[in-house]
Design a protein around this motif. Structure first.
Motif, PDB file in Angstrom:
ATOM      1  N   SER A  48       0.828  -1.209   0.000  1.00  0.00           N
ATOM      2  CA  SER A  48       0.000   0.000   0.000  1.00  0.00           C
ATOM      3  C   SER A  48       0.862   1.258   0.000  1.00  0.00           C
ATOM      4  N   SER A  49       0.302   2.330  -0.539  1.00  0.00           N
ATOM      5  CA  SER A  49       0.919   3.657  -0.434  1.00  0.00           C
ATOM      6  C   SER A  49      -0.133   4.635   0.061  1.00  0.00           C
ATOM      7  N   SER A  50      -0.861   4.204   1.073  1.00  0.00           N
ATOM      8  CA  SER A  50      -1.995   4.964   1.597  1.00  0.00           C
ATOM      9  C   SER A  50      -1.871   5.110   3.106  1.00  0.00           C
ATOM     10  N   PRO A  51      -2.409   6.203   3.679  1.00  0.00           N
ATOM     11  CA  PRO A  51      -2.437   6.332   5.142  1.00  0.00           C
ATOM     12  C   PRO A  51      -3.456   5.393   5.783  1.00  0.00           C
ATOM     13  N   CYS A  52      -4.294   4.784   4.948  1.00  0.00           N
ATOM     14  CA  CYS A  52      -5.294   3.834   5.450  1.00  0.00           C
ATOM     15  C   CYS A  52      -4.885   2.420   5.042  1.00  0.00           C
ATOM     16  N   LEU A  53      -5.762   1.453   5.297  1.00  0.00           N
ATOM     17  CA  LEU A  53      -5.374   0.065   5.079  1.00  0.00           C
ATOM     18  C   LEU A  53      -6.563  -0.740   4.570  1.00  0.00           C
ATOM     19  N   ASP A  54      -6.388  -1.349   3.404  1.00  0.00           N
ATOM     20  CA  ASP A  54      -7.382  -2.249   2.831  1.00  0.00           C
ATOM     21  C   ASP A  54      -6.826  -3.665   2.917  1.00  0.00           C
TER      22      ASP A  54
END
Length: 785
Positions: free
Chosen positions: A695-701
């Protein structure tokens, strides 16, 4: 049969329009590096697909050799911005009237391609074959339309979360996006073009046309033209949207004076389409006749689809084709029909990108030697126009008359890592990453859109500051501001443009826009500085923890993780403090935390669990750089390792805000290991492992994680998952159900969110959960008020 009618009955609709100037920064982007082409030409729309290589900047970190004279300062690592080439898929949709203009534009800008062939599908491919070959100098190679359609459908269902949606006309949110099942097969595809094709899809390469009908979109168009003298399909739909079918249709109550209870028929059901026209001595309006015709065709298709779904025991039924094309009127009538005939057991599903399926499939056929299906792909929000609401009051030609080019775009980037589900999800098919759907929550939507717009100045400032040696950075930053502000405006008007609108999608859209203008890591220097400072206090922090009793130490470790999590530059309340008070440190952060009992507090249950046998392996999804990872997470990890638990640290593959990346964490851990024999031994014995999250996101999938991470979690028999931070544990995954124990820790650093959850700024969420059937507390009691 992707579209109605191979030939448009309006002779003016295919007149070549050469007067439009195409905006090169917005459409046919990166055409000079295009490598492969495909085209899908229907009765009125052309969909073009091409593959290009995109050169953009990436932030890299490299450790200094501290045993040599290389490092002139105390800095742990150096940051460099390098050029990198990645693959991108471009899909563009436009009206056939502009095909010659577009082909001329492509010809003028095509400089680096060595391709000799363009794959083509659709009913119009034959009609425009000679024009394409003459303009582009490429040989047109036709592909089977249905094969392309299925390949395209499989591709979007696998690679685009929130691709499928249910349409609910009268709900607060018209579009209700569905969680994509990891196993997309089997499904039924009902393609409504001139006629209807019903296809059962069982795997990537196995599908069968199991039925169909000659009564489809062409029937609606043809009969509509005879009844109303209206020749254009979109105009016919506009008439239908304004009509009252009850003026023309005979209802059950018209025959029986009310409902027919014995057969379970309500009075408002259509007993006979156009039934009143045989006996009524009056003229019927065009609008009413069009509406009656639309219901007749939709009900027939709906019943047919339901019968085939029941016959083949299929619960997923997707609708596409020219008849649908995102029109609210047709989606509503099809939805109503399916609900009626299945009594709500089957939902009519539509696709955000159904207009591109043929072009995507044709492209995939032409790119088989490159095996694009071996990769994972992600929608690039910066370059995609998103799902637009098709108002029945505006047909596509009206946009052209307004002076703008009527185009629609989808861009997808090839991801470095192949993605898959975390194998520890309790039920991957029902997993929803996001806690709040802003598409449905108008109050929250307004707040967060305002919040992101107000934060723009700060993001622009940090983007420029991250590249002090690049004089053109300010200009690029301003272009980023304009682009992201435009995206926010689009989402205000059409919250459903990119699927369910969430805090995660707003953050990801911002990251995509920053990357688009070559700001790969605006917080790189802040992270570097905070990592250098925090490392100096690591040994002191560990020593002070070792002096505590066992029970005191467990609480201090948890408080340390929570205090470290305060250092989040993505939270305005924190970034304001960090900018105004550079001396704000770890101890001050601890004092900011609320006292127990916390807003969500299952610490006592966690402490009891720690008195039992150690976990076999803990998977820890980490958050921020600096104090968070070094003084908060690492001592906590150290304690787990000392108990005999293996630990897998999962960090971002690419930058997002001040979150630690895998590259940075590798260097930090190496440096900590040089100071700490526990960490050193754990690394050498392979009991501490560092992996990329993908991921390259501040959130998490958790449904789109690096395949290597998923394999490590399974092979190590992970029995504890720890998720840290507001983005990963509150905005996402707060309600995620796992098949093993889980611990979600975060500090709420947003006053509005804290108030909504019944807390205050710096309230604590400490949520320890045990899956049903295992010893532990009832996690239902932990939901915030």
């Amino acid at each position: 049969m992707a579209e109605c009618g191979g030939v448009d009955s309006n002779p003016s609709s295919h007149t070549m329009d050469k007067s439009i100037t195409l905006p090169p920064d917005e459409i046919f982007r990166n055409l000079e590096n295009a490598k492969r082409f495909a085209i899908d030409i229907g009765g009125s729309l052309t969909k073009l697909a091409y593959y290009s290589t995109v050169q953009h900047k990436v932030a890299k970190v490299r450790s200094f050799d501290h045993t040599a004279k290389e490092a002139a300062s105390d800095k742990l690592y150096e940051i460099s911005v390098q050029e990198e080439v990645t693959a991108r898929l471009h899909f563009i949709k436009f009206e056939n009237a502009y095909i010659e203009t577009c082909l001329d534009f492509i010809k003028d800008h095509l400089v680096n391609t060595d391709t000799k062939v363009i794959k083509a599908t659709g009913g119009g491919a034959h009609k425009f074959k000679e024009l394409i070959e003459r303009k582009l100098g490429l040989k047109v190679d036709k592909e089977d339309e249905m094969t392309c359609l299925i390949k395209g459908c499989n591709f979007v269902l696998k690679n685009i979360p929130h691709e499928a949606f249910v349409y609910a006309k009268h709900a607060d949110s018209e579009f209700r996006f569905q969680t994509t099942n990891p196993d997309i097969f089997p499904y039924l595809l009902v393609n409504i073009g001139s006629g209807v094709s019903i296809v059962k899809v069982e795997s990537e390469d196995k599908f069968e046309r199991i039925g169909g009908s000659s009564i489809g979109g062409g029937t609606f168009w043809g009969l509509g033209a005879l009844l109303t003298k209206t020749k254009r399909f979109d105009e016919l739909l506009q008439l239908a949207s304004k009509g009252q079918h009850t003026s023309v249709d005979m209802l059950v109550k018209d025959i029986y004076g009310g409902s027919y209870g014995y057969l379970g028929l309500t009075g408002d059901l259509i007993a006979s389409s156009f039934g009143k026209s045989a006996t009524a001595d009056k003229e019927f309006s065009k609008e009413d006749m069009a509406k009656s015709l639309l219901h007749m065709i939709s009900n027939d298709i709906g019943q047919l689809a339901c019968l085939y779904a029941k016959l083949h025991n299929l619960s997923r039924v997707y609708f596409g084709g020219f008849f649908i094309r995102g029109h609210p009127v047709t989606m509503h009538t099809i939805t109503y029909s399916i609900n009626f005939f299945t009594k709500g057991e089957v939902q009519a599903l539509f696709l955000r990108h159904e207009g591109y399926l043929g072009a995507i499939g044709a492209f995939l056929k032409g790119a088989e030697e490159d095996n694009p299906n071996q990769y994972s792909w992600g929608e690039n929000y910066a370059g995609s126009s998103g799902l637009m609401s098709v108002s029945p009051d505006m047909n596509p030609m009206q946009r052209a008359r307004s002076g703008t080019f009527p185009f629609d775009m989808l861009e997808m980037d090839r991801l470095e890592r192949q993605l898959m589900n975390l194998p520890l999800l309790q039920d991957p098919s029902s997993y929803i990453p996001d806690t709040v759907d802003l598409t449905e929550d108008a109050l929250a939507r307004e707040y967060w859109l305002d919040c992101f717009e107000e934060a723009l100045d700060g993001v622009v400032k940090r983007a420029v500051a991250s590249q002090p040696d690049m004089p053109e950075a300010a200009l690029r930053a301003e272009k980023f501001r304009q682009k992201y502000r435009h995206k926010l405006q689009t989402l205000r008007n059409q919250p459903f443009a990119y699927g369910s609108l969430t805090v995660r999608s707003l953050l990801d859209t911002r990251e995509h826009c920053l990357n688009e203008f070559n700001f790969p890591d605006p917080y790189s220097k802040i992270k570097q500085r905070e990592n250098d400072v925090a490392l100096k206090y690591y040994q002191k922090a560990v020593k002070s923890l070792e002096e505590l009793s066992w029970e005191e130490r467990q609480f201090a470790l948890v408080r340390g993780v929570l205090a470290g999590n305060v250092f989040d530059w993505g939270a305005k309340a924190v970034s304001d403090v960090l900018e105004s008070d550079p001396e704000f440190g770890f101890e001050q952060a601890k004092r900011q935390l609320e006292e127990r009992p916390w807003l969500v507090d299952s610490y006592d249950q966690w402490l009891e669990r720690l008195k039992g046998p150690p976990h076999k392996c803990a998977l820890f999804f980490v958050d921020n750089s600096g104090v968070d990872i070094i003084l908060g997470v690492m001592p906590f990890v150290r304690e787990l390792l000392s108990r005999g638990t293996e630990v897998v640290l999962a960090s971002n593959s690419g930058p997002a805000l001040n979150d630690v990346t895998n590259g940075e964490l590798q260097i930090l851990t190496e440096r900590i290991a040089a100071m700490d024999p526990v960490i050193q031994a754990s690394l050498s014995e392979d009991r501490l492992t560092l992996v990329q999250s993908g991921s390259s996101s501040p959130c998490l999938d958790l449904s789109r994680l690096d395949k290597v991470l998923a394999m490590v979690a399974r092979e190590r028999q992970t029995d504890l998952v720890i998720i840290e931070g507001m983005g990963r544990a509150i905005h996402t995954n707060y309600y995620a159900m796992l098949s093993c124990e889980s611990l979600k820790m975060a500090v709420i650093k947003n006053s509005w969110l804290a108030d909504r959850l019944g807390g205050k700024l710096f309230s604590v969420v400490f949520k320890y959960e045990v899956p049903a059937g295992k010893p532990g507390q009832d996690s239902a009691a932990l939901t915030p008020s």
